[in-house]
Design a protein around this motif. Sequence first.
Motif, PDB file in Angstrom:
ATOM      1  N   ARG A 288       0.847  -1.202   0.000  1.00  0.00           N
ATOM      2  CA  ARG A 288       0.000   0.000   0.000  1.00  0.00           C
ATOM      3  C   ARG A 288       0.879   1.247   0.000  1.00  0.00           C
ATOM      4  NH1 ARG A 288      -3.076   3.281  -1.531  1.00  0.00           N
ATOM      5  NH2 ARG A 288      -4.790   4.212  -0.369  1.00  0.00           N
ATOM      6  N   ALA A 289       1.968   1.226   0.738  1.00  0.00           N
ATOM      7  CA  ALA A 289       2.877   2.368   0.792  1.00  0.00           C
ATOM      8  C   ALA A 289       3.462   2.649  -0.585  1.00  0.00           C
ATOM      9  CB  ALA A 289       3.986   2.117   1.799  1.00  0.00           C
ATOM     10  N   VAL A 290       3.907   1.604  -1.257  1.00  0.00           N
ATOM     11  CA  VAL A 290       4.458   1.773  -2.608  1.00  0.00           C
ATOM     12  C   VAL A 290       3.376   2.290  -3.550  1.00  0.00           C
ATOM     13  CG1 VAL A 290       5.436   0.576  -4.603  1.00  0.00           C
ATOM     14  CG2 VAL A 290       6.275   0.071  -2.304  1.00  0.00           C
ATOM     15  N   LEU A 426      13.106  -4.076  -3.340  1.00  0.00           N
ATOM     16  CA  LEU A 426      12.639  -2.782  -2.839  1.00  0.00           C
ATOM     17  C   LEU A 426      13.753  -2.100  -2.044  1.00  0.00           C
ATOM     18  CD1 LEU A 426      10.397  -0.721  -2.538  1.00  0.00           C
ATOM     19  CD2 LEU A 426       9.485  -2.043  -0.623  1.00  0.00           C
ATOM     20  N   VAL A 427      14.499  -2.862  -1.249  1.00  0.00           N
ATOM     21  CA  VAL A 427      15.645  -2.329  -0.518  1.00  0.00           C
ATOM     22  C   VAL A 427      16.648  -1.710  -1.483  1.00  0.00           C
ATOM     23  CG1 VAL A 427      17.705  -2.974   0.805  1.00  0.00           C
ATOM     24  CG2 VAL A 427      15.467  -3.826   1.493  1.00  0.00           C
ATOM     25  N   THR A 428      16.990  -2.440  -2.525  1.00  0.00           N
ATOM     26  CA  THR A 428      17.976  -1.967  -3.504  1.00  0.00           C
ATOM     27  C   THR A 428      17.530  -0.668  -4.147  1.00  0.00           C
ATOM     28  OG1 THR A 428      18.693  -4.226  -3.966  1.00  0.00           O
ATOM     29  CG2 THR A 428      19.233  -2.547  -5.618  1.00  0.00           C
ATOM     30  N   LEU A 448      11.916   6.631 -11.439  1.00  0.00           N
ATOM     31  CA  LEU A 448      11.551   6.061 -10.147  1.00  0.00           C
ATOM     32  C   LEU A 448      10.202   5.359 -10.229  1.00  0.00           C
ATOM     33  CD1 LEU A 448      12.202   5.619  -7.188  1.00  0.00           C
ATOM     34  CD2 LEU A 448      11.195   7.856  -6.673  1.00  0.00           C
ATOM     35  N   ARG A 449       9.251   5.971 -10.942  1.00  0.00           N
ATOM     36  CA  ARG A 449       7.922   5.351 -11.063  1.00  0.00           C
ATOM     37  C   ARG A 449       7.995   4.007 -11.789  1.00  0.00           C
ATOM     38  NH1 ARG A 449       4.463   5.141 -15.108  1.00  0.00           N
ATOM     39  NH2 ARG A 449       5.498   6.786 -16.323  1.00  0.00           N
ATOM     40  N   LEU A 450       8.706   3.965 -12.905  1.00  0.00           N
ATOM     41  CA  LEU A 450       8.788   2.720 -13.686  1.00  0.00           C
ATOM     42  C   LEU A 450       9.467   1.608 -12.899  1.00  0.00           C
ATOM     43  CD1 LEU A 450       9.684   4.149 -17.223  1.00  0.00           C
ATOM     44  CD2 LEU A 450       7.482   3.219 -16.455  1.00  0.00           C
ATOM     45  N   ARG A 451      10.507   1.954 -12.174  1.00  0.00           N
ATOM     46  CA  ARG A 451      11.207   0.939 -11.395  1.00  0.00           C
ATOM     47  C   ARG A 451      10.376   0.477 -10.196  1.00  0.00           C
ATOM     48  NH1 ARG A 451      17.455   2.319 -10.492  1.00  0.00           N
ATOM     49  NH2 ARG A 451      17.234   0.269  -9.497  1.00  0.00           N
ATOM     50  N   LEU A 457       4.730  -5.162  -8.463  1.00  0.00           N
ATOM     51  CA  LEU A 457       4.117  -6.399  -8.972  1.00  0.00           C
ATOM     52  C   LEU A 457       4.568  -7.613  -8.183  1.00  0.00           C
ATOM     53  CD1 LEU A 457       4.422  -5.739 -12.823  1.00  0.00           C
ATOM     54  CD2 LEU A 457       2.361  -5.555 -11.390  1.00  0.00           C
ATOM     55  N   ASN A 458       5.718  -7.531  -7.530  1.00  0.00           N
ATOM     56  CA  ASN A 458       6.251  -8.689  -6.804  1.00  0.00           C
ATOM     57  C   ASN A 458       5.985  -8.623  -5.299  1.00  0.00           C
ATOM     58  OD1 ASN A 458       7.401  -9.808  -9.172  1.00  0.00           O
ATOM     59  ND2 ASN A 458       9.162  -8.413  -8.991  1.00  0.00           N
TER      60      ASN A 458
END
Length: 459
Positions: A288-290, A426-428, A448-451, A457-458
């Motif tokens: 949800r945060a992402v 996500l950490v990376t 940033l949005r595309l990455r 998705l994961n």
Amino acid sequence: MSEKIDCKLMKIKNVTDQNIVCLIIEQGKVNQRVFEFTERTHFTLGRDNRCSPIHIDGKESSVSQNHCEIHINPPRITIRDIGSLNGTKINGELIGKRGSGETREQSQARHYSEYQLHDGDIIELASAVRLRVQIQKSRDAQSTIKTISLEERNTITSQQSEAEEQVSTLFSEQARNRALLLLSTNEYEVGDLIGSGEMGFVLKGNHIESGIPVAIKLILPRILDNNKAEKRFHREIQIHDRLRHLNIVATRKFIADNGYLCIVMDYCNGGSLEKWINNRKAWPTPKRAVGIILAALQGLEFAHENQVVHRDLKPGNILMQFDSQKEIHLPKIADFGLAKALDEAGMTTTGSVGGTLGFMPRQQLIDFKHADPEVDVWAMAAILYWLLTHGQTPRSFPKGKHPVRVVLEDSVKPIEDYIPSIAEDLVTLINQALIDKPHIRIRTAKELRLRLEEVYLNL
């Protein structure tokens, strides 16, 4: 370089409609000799390669990497030492330096006073660099120049701060009445106070004809020299008024009158991101945060495509609007361009820093005036960091250390130090997005949005 050098504009007679501050290099290896300022700015003086617009040559080894801070809001200029090794002087009088035998950490725990500068003052950094201050005041700001002691300089700065605090208190009592007066066209109904901050107050209201709820932000300028400043503010607001996007809070109306500023905006019923979390009594899940940041990045990307930089992104400027059809809260970025507009109009205090330090990269602190879109991208990654760590900022601000020093010198704490179980990809991504030395690694909202979409998705 001891000869007197006059700023070229200072030679022009009868130039009285503009405030100008010049810094002239009389001694030392610096990237140029004359620096002219007609608008508000703040920067750090030192040998650090990121110091701009004035950069001191690295061979001037007695000058610290980050020696002192300069704040300019023409015709005002102030200076503050920030724990330099060999000290800063005004007209031969020491205003600050690291103590004998004192470590850098110990020196940073001390408070360094800010001093107001005047026409003809000489600034010395260590014994290597000397700058002369020249000030030209507009007709509206003319006053008699006199020699002033360091004690008097401090007294003046303190009196200004006390006066601003008194005015702010008075304004809080009159906020609703002032809003009613400014919006006396029977277009809007003014309701109760719903928030306040350093810049002013926010009241809830309604558009009378449509019944649509609105937020009415009232701003009392701390420094407003003349009508030209008010016009510059109005011009900036109009530029940002063109930002119409699902994830940006829209501006509906702007009024300026007798130093009071009133901005009518869309009302977001979920409040700020901070308030939304408090009301839920729970932090959002990582997914949800992402998702919140992905939606906000769409608004940010749109703004950057229109050459608009926010400069003060933080959880308090992400508002949540409940969508009854989709039964979700939609994030919207608020106050787009307000930091720039206030800055252009000279409506913040001379010594204030543009932006919020916990969500600010080094580049913005060193040269706020020329902040590029990448500073917003860094701030958005910092807000995601804040969401995932339940309230931690990328840099820790220990008690006793000057927060400006923290941003300039301290590294970002890896997010896995707070949440070891977070997804590796996500950490990376977050750790890469928060790199700001020597440059910000991820420079566009789109990247940033595309990455982040791939990571989402994961999750």
